[in-house]
Write a protein that holds these residues in place. Structure first.
Motif, PDB file in Angstrom:
ATOM      1  N   ASP A 124       0.857  -1.182   0.000  1.00  0.00           N
ATOM      2  CA  ASP A 124       0.000   0.000   0.000  1.00  0.00           C
ATOM      3  C   ASP A 124       0.890   1.228   0.000  1.00  0.00           C
ATOM      4  O   ASP A 124       1.875   1.274   0.757  1.00  0.00           O
ATOM      5  CB  ASP A 124      -0.912   0.030   1.233  1.00  0.00           C
ATOM      6  N   ARG A 125       0.544   2.213  -0.788  1.00  0.00           N
ATOM      7  CA  ARG A 125       1.390   3.407  -0.842  1.00  0.00           C
ATOM      8  C   ARG A 125       1.129   4.347   0.329  1.00  0.00           C
ATOM      9  O   ARG A 125       1.944   5.238   0.601  1.00  0.00           O
ATOM     10  CB  ARG A 125       1.176   4.144  -2.163  1.00  0.00           C
ATOM     11  N   TYR A 126      -0.023   4.196   1.011  1.00  0.00           N
ATOM     12  CA  TYR A 126      -0.360   5.053   2.138  1.00  0.00           C
ATOM     13  C   TYR A 126      -0.718   4.203   3.354  1.00  0.00           C
ATOM     14  O   TYR A 126      -1.305   3.129   3.206  1.00  0.00           O
ATOM     15  CB  TYR A 126      -1.553   5.956   1.805  1.00  0.00           C
ATOM     16  N   GLU A 165      -9.950  15.639   4.365  1.00  0.00           N
ATOM     17  CA  GLU A 165     -10.314  14.240   4.534  1.00  0.00           C
ATOM     18  C   GLU A 165     -11.722  14.171   5.109  1.00  0.00           C
ATOM     19  O   GLU A 165     -12.036  14.882   6.060  1.00  0.00           O
ATOM     20  CB  GLU A 165      -9.351  13.533   5.492  1.00  0.00           C
ATOM     21  N   ARG A 228      -9.659  11.403   0.675  1.00  0.00           N
ATOM     22  CA  ARG A 228      -8.714  12.505   0.861  1.00  0.00           C
ATOM     23  C   ARG A 228      -8.566  13.147  -0.508  1.00  0.00           C
ATOM     24  O   ARG A 228      -7.917  12.600  -1.393  1.00  0.00           O
ATOM     25  CB  ARG A 228      -7.389  11.978   1.394  1.00  0.00           C
ATOM     26  N   SER A 242      -8.781  14.999  -7.663  1.00  0.00           N
ATOM     27  CA  SER A 242      -8.237  13.656  -7.477  1.00  0.00           C
ATOM     28  C   SER A 242      -8.288  13.311  -5.994  1.00  0.00           C
ATOM     29  O   SER A 242      -8.228  14.193  -5.133  1.00  0.00           O
ATOM     30  CB  SER A 242      -6.802  13.560  -8.006  1.00  0.00           C
ATOM     31  N   GLU A 244      -7.547  10.008  -2.832  1.00  0.00           N
ATOM     32  CA  GLU A 244      -7.225   8.669  -2.368  1.00  0.00           C
ATOM     33  C   GLU A 244      -8.418   8.136  -1.587  1.00  0.00           C
ATOM     34  O   GLU A 244      -9.106   8.889  -0.897  1.00  0.00           O
ATOM     35  CB  GLU A 244      -5.984   8.688  -1.469  1.00  0.00           C
ATOM     36  N   PHE A 246     -10.027   5.213   1.106  1.00  0.00           N
ATOM     37  CA  PHE A 246      -9.693   4.316   2.213  1.00  0.00           C
ATOM     38  C   PHE A 246     -10.956   3.671   2.760  1.00  0.00           C
ATOM     39  O   PHE A 246     -12.039   4.268   2.724  1.00  0.00           O
ATOM     40  CB  PHE A 246      -9.017   5.086   3.358  1.00  0.00           C
ATOM     41  N   PHE A 251      -5.790   1.826   2.697  1.00  0.00           N
ATOM     42  CA  PHE A 251      -5.870   2.406   1.358  1.00  0.00           C
ATOM     43  C   PHE A 251      -6.372   1.360   0.371  1.00  0.00           C
ATOM     44  O   PHE A 251      -5.898   0.222   0.360  1.00  0.00           O
ATOM     45  CB  PHE A 251      -4.480   2.904   0.961  1.00  0.00           C
ATOM     46  N   GLY A 253      -7.570   2.556  -3.145  1.00  0.00           N
ATOM     47  CA  GLY A 253      -7.517   2.998  -4.529  1.00  0.00           C
ATOM     48  C   GLY A 253      -7.588   4.511  -4.663  1.00  0.00           C
ATOM     49  O   GLY A 253      -7.413   5.255  -3.697  1.00  0.00           O
ATOM     50  N   THR A 254      -7.871   4.942  -5.885  1.00  0.00           N
ATOM     51  CA  THR A 254      -7.912   6.369  -6.190  1.00  0.00           C
ATOM     52  C   THR A 254      -9.134   6.682  -7.051  1.00  0.00           C
ATOM     53  O   THR A 254      -9.723   5.794  -7.664  1.00  0.00           O
ATOM     54  CB  THR A 254      -6.659   6.816  -6.967  1.00  0.00           C
ATOM     55  N   CYS A 255      -9.474   7.961  -7.111  1.00  0.00           N
ATOM     56  CA  CYS A 255     -10.476   8.408  -8.078  1.00  0.00           C
ATOM     57  C   CYS A 255     -10.079   9.767  -8.632  1.00  0.00           C
ATOM     58  O   CYS A 255      -9.294  10.501  -8.014  1.00  0.00           O
ATOM     59  CB  CYS A 255     -11.888   8.454  -7.469  1.00  0.00           C
TER      60      CYS A 255
END
Length: 265
Positions: A124-126, A165, A228, A242, A244, A246, A251, A253-255
């Motif tokens: 996980d990057r975060y 957030e 976030r 954009s 992140e 959770f 974490f 994914g992203t949107c």
């Protein structure tokens, strides 16, 4: 508050028919739908179509093709690109024009991929987010009826230049008393990233998104999701939000969303 976002009304050929409730109404205009309810309903159609295939959603893209009325809508889904390891599936929502003809108002395309055991190389990057104290004012549309009443919205009490957030939880089912999956619950809130990361005052500017693109390296769990999000505004009336994403486990994914930015008269 409404008891769900859509009521199922039966089928007509390849189309499933639904009545949109007041809980779908947008904070921008109560005559049209917020982006999250259509995304969630079309995601449900994708999940129903893909049941038993052994594939899972890795990306969802909602394209809003026109104003989505708070009225009766029709939904259909199909396989655009079949495959045992990679498949592209589509779902479309249509509504009637005043003359009775139909128009497509929203479309979701989804890449589904075969699963495999990669638990030993998970990254996980975060780090996970932990929900803390919420601010008294949740968002800039306080008191707006409709969709915002169907979601618990807890803006975290961050300060300075920290990226906003917000923890979000759907308060109603998607369709009647039918089970709502975790992916559908995420879809019920993720389009709110634009409002969370707003870079402009909605009293002075309109910044509506034309799409929502969600990438998921892990399927969501539970009912509580944190976004976030941060918005950026270009010099020629086009913006980007954009975010992140959770869940309680961490974490997932992203949107990203494309914005049409206009000054209010």
């Amino acid at each position: 508050m409404t008891d769900c976002l859509f009521h199922r009304q039966g089928t007509e050929g390849e189309w499933s028919i639904f009545t949109s409730t007041d809980g779908t109404r947008s904070n921008w205009d109560p005559q049209i739908q917020h982006g999250s309810p259509p995304l969630a309903l079309l995601t449900k159609a994708i999940e129903e179509l893909s049941a038993g295939t052994g594939l899972r959603v890795g990306r969802l893209t909602l394209d809003i093709l026109g104003a989505i009325p708070v009225s009766t809508v029709r939904v259909r889904a199909w396989v655009e690109r079949p495959g045992s390891r990679i498949s592209l599936m589509c779902a479309e929502m249509a509504a009637e024009r005043p003359d009775g003809s139909r128009r497509a108002v929203a479309r979701v395309t989804a890449w589904l991929l075969a699963t495999a055991d990669t638990a030993d190389i998970t990254t996980d990057r975060y780090p996970p987010l932990v929900e803390g104290e919420a601010t008294e004012v949740a968002h800039a549309w306080e008191g707006a009826p409709g969709y915002l009443e169907t979601v618990s919205w807890r803006r975290q009490a961050t300060t300075g230049t920290a990226t906003p957030e917000v923890w979000l939880t759907p308060l109603v089912p998607l369709v009647d008393d039918e089970p709502t999956t975790a992916l559908q619950r995420l879809a019920m809130v993720v389009d709110s990233a634009n409002g969370i990361g707003a870079a402009l005052d909605p009293e002075a500017f309109m910044f509506m998104n034309t799409d929502t693109v969600v990438h998921l390296h892990r399927l969501p769990e539970g009912s509580d999701f944190a976004l976030r999000a941060k918005g950026s505004i270009g010099p020629d009336g086009i913006g980007l939000t954009s975010a992140e994403i959770f869940d309680r486990e961490g974490f997932i994914g992203t949107c990203a969303q494309t914005l049409l930015v206009q000054r209010r008269a």
